[in-house]
Design a protein around this motif. Structure first.
Motif, PDB file in Angstrom:
ATOM      1  N   ASP A  98      36.137  44.435  20.058  1.00  0.00           N
ATOM      2  CA  ASP A  98      37.424  45.021  20.452  1.00  0.00           C
ATOM      3  C   ASP A  98      38.265  44.069  21.289  1.00  0.00           C
ATOM      4  N   GLN A  99      37.928  42.790  21.233  1.00  0.00           N
ATOM      5  CA  GLN A  99      38.718  41.817  21.978  1.00  0.00           C
ATOM      6  C   GLN A  99      39.251  40.754  21.041  1.00  0.00           C
ATOM      7  N   ILE A 100      40.511  40.372  21.248  1.00  0.00           N
ATOM      8  CA  ILE A 100      41.148  39.376  20.381  1.00  0.00           C
ATOM      9  C   ILE A 100      40.678  37.977  20.755  1.00  0.00           C
ATOM     10  N   LEU A 101      40.271  37.225  19.717  1.00  0.00           N
ATOM     11  CA  LEU A 101      39.846  35.846  19.959  1.00  0.00           C
ATOM     12  C   LEU A 101      41.065  34.935  19.905  1.00  0.00           C
ATOM     13  N   HIS A 102      41.008  33.836  20.638  1.00  0.00           N
ATOM     14  CA  HIS A 102      42.144  32.899  20.703  1.00  0.00           C
ATOM     15  C   HIS A 102      43.398  33.637  21.158  1.00  0.00           C
ATOM     16  N   PHE A 103      43.210  34.545  22.061  1.00  0.00           N
ATOM     17  CA  PHE A 103      44.320  35.395  22.497  1.00  0.00           C
ATOM     18  C   PHE A 103      45.479  34.539  23.017  1.00  0.00           C
ATOM     19  N   SER A 104      45.168  33.508  23.764  1.00  0.00           N
ATOM     20  CA  SER A 104      46.226  32.666  24.340  1.00  0.00           C
ATOM     21  C   SER A 104      47.050  31.977  23.257  1.00  0.00           C
ATOM     22  N   GLU A 105      46.414  31.739  22.099  1.00  0.00           N
ATOM     23  CA  GLU A 105      47.116  31.017  21.025  1.00  0.00           C
ATOM     24  C   GLU A 105      48.071  31.927  20.272  1.00  0.00           C
ATOM     25  N   ILE A 106      47.669  33.150  20.102  1.00  0.00           N
ATOM     26  CA  ILE A 106      48.501  34.082  19.347  1.00  0.00           C
ATOM     27  C   ILE A 106      49.343  34.961  20.253  1.00  0.00           C
ATOM     28  N   PHE A 107      49.237  34.729  21.540  1.00  0.00           N
ATOM     29  CA  PHE A 107      50.018  35.518  22.477  1.00  0.00           C
ATOM     30  C   PHE A 107      51.509  35.242  22.288  1.00  0.00           C
ATOM     31  N   TRP A 108      52.274  36.289  22.234  1.00  0.00           N
ATOM     32  CA  TRP A 108      53.718  36.188  22.007  1.00  0.00           C
ATOM     33  C   TRP A 108      54.460  36.778  23.201  1.00  0.00           C
ATOM     34  N   ASP A 109      55.086  35.910  23.955  1.00  0.00           N
ATOM     35  CA  ASP A 109      55.781  36.365  25.150  1.00  0.00           C
ATOM     36  C   ASP A 109      57.257  36.574  24.858  1.00  0.00           C
ATOM     37  N   PRO A 110      57.740  37.801  24.877  1.00  0.00           N
ATOM     38  CA  PRO A 110      59.144  38.084  24.576  1.00  0.00           C
ATOM     39  C   PRO A 110      60.073  37.370  25.552  1.00  0.00           C
ATOM     40  N   SER A 111      59.666  37.296  26.776  1.00  0.00           N
ATOM     41  CA  SER A 111      60.499  36.629  27.780  1.00  0.00           C
ATOM     42  C   SER A 111      60.634  35.131  27.485  1.00  0.00           C
ATOM     43  N   GLU A 112      59.714  34.628  26.641  1.00  0.00           N
ATOM     44  CA  GLU A 112      59.727  33.204  26.298  1.00  0.00           C
ATOM     45  C   GLU A 112      60.414  32.982  24.957  1.00  0.00           C
ATOM     46  N   GLU A 113      60.186  33.889  24.022  1.00  0.00           N
ATOM     47  CA  GLU A 113      60.743  33.732  22.678  1.00  0.00           C
ATOM     48  C   GLU A 113      62.125  34.369  22.578  1.00  0.00           C
ATOM     49  N   LEU A 114      62.310  35.447  23.340  1.00  0.00           N
ATOM     50  CA  LEU A 114      63.588  36.157  23.286  1.00  0.00           C
ATOM     51  C   LEU A 114      64.447  35.841  24.494  1.00  0.00           C
ATOM     52  N   LYS A 115      64.105  34.754  25.138  1.00  0.00           N
ATOM     53  CA  LYS A 115      64.881  34.378  26.321  1.00  0.00           C
ATOM     54  C   LYS A 115      66.325  34.115  25.924  1.00  0.00           C
ATOM     55  N   LEU A 116      67.228  34.521  26.764  1.00  0.00           N
ATOM     56  CA  LEU A 116      68.637  34.345  26.479  1.00  0.00           C
ATOM     57  C   LEU A 116      69.042  32.896  26.716  1.00  0.00           C
ATOM     58  N   PRO A 117      69.877  32.350  25.853  1.00  0.00           N
ATOM     59  CA  PRO A 117      70.296  30.945  25.957  1.00  0.00           C
ATOM     60  C   PRO A 117      71.108  30.669  27.204  1.00  0.00           C
TER      61      PRO A 117
END
Length: 117
Positions: A98-117
DNA sequence: CTAATGACAAACT
DNA sequence: CAGTTTGCCATTA
């Protein structure tokens, strides 16, 4: 049908839903990350609450949202406990105990990807 | 209005 | 370093 959802509440939920829908396939994010993106870094629990309401929205990939440990804490809330893990594995995400492997690799941070220009 | 709960997170021991 | 405790914000009883 929404019975007691005032516009204010919907606003908070709507933001969580929107971010959740923006999660790319094969990626996952945490409740705190979404909360942080919404400006409520201490409202991670509310994000989970919103996810609970997302069951009425089939477009909400709640299975891509896990806790900051990468643990499928919400799998028990799915139609079937295996549904969450199965959906994640279907996207190429590996899960063990019940735990995701390579979590840090597939982690998607909205504040990082959807950050405003 | 007060108390308790919750798909969490950070801090403390 | 790992386990335990407190804090946060909103909803429900």
């Amino acid at each position: 049908m929404i019975e007691n959802l005032n516009a204010k509440n919907k606003d908070f939920f709507a933001q969580v839903f929107e971010v959740a829908k923006l999660i790319p396939p094969g990626r996952v994010t945490s409740y705190g990350a979404i909360a942080n993106y919404l400006g409520a870094s201490r409202a991670a629990r509310m994000v989970g609450w919103a996810m609970n309401a997302s069951h009425q929205f089939p477009e909400i990939p709640a299975h891509r949202v896990v806790n900051r440990n990468g643990l499928l804490s919400g799998k028990m809330h799915f139609p079937t406990p295996d549904s969450m893990q199965q959906s994640l594995e279907s996207e190429g995400i590996r899960i063990q105990d019940d735990q995701i492997l390579h979590f840090s690799e597939i982690f998607w941070d909205p504040s990082e990807e959807l950050k405003l220009p």
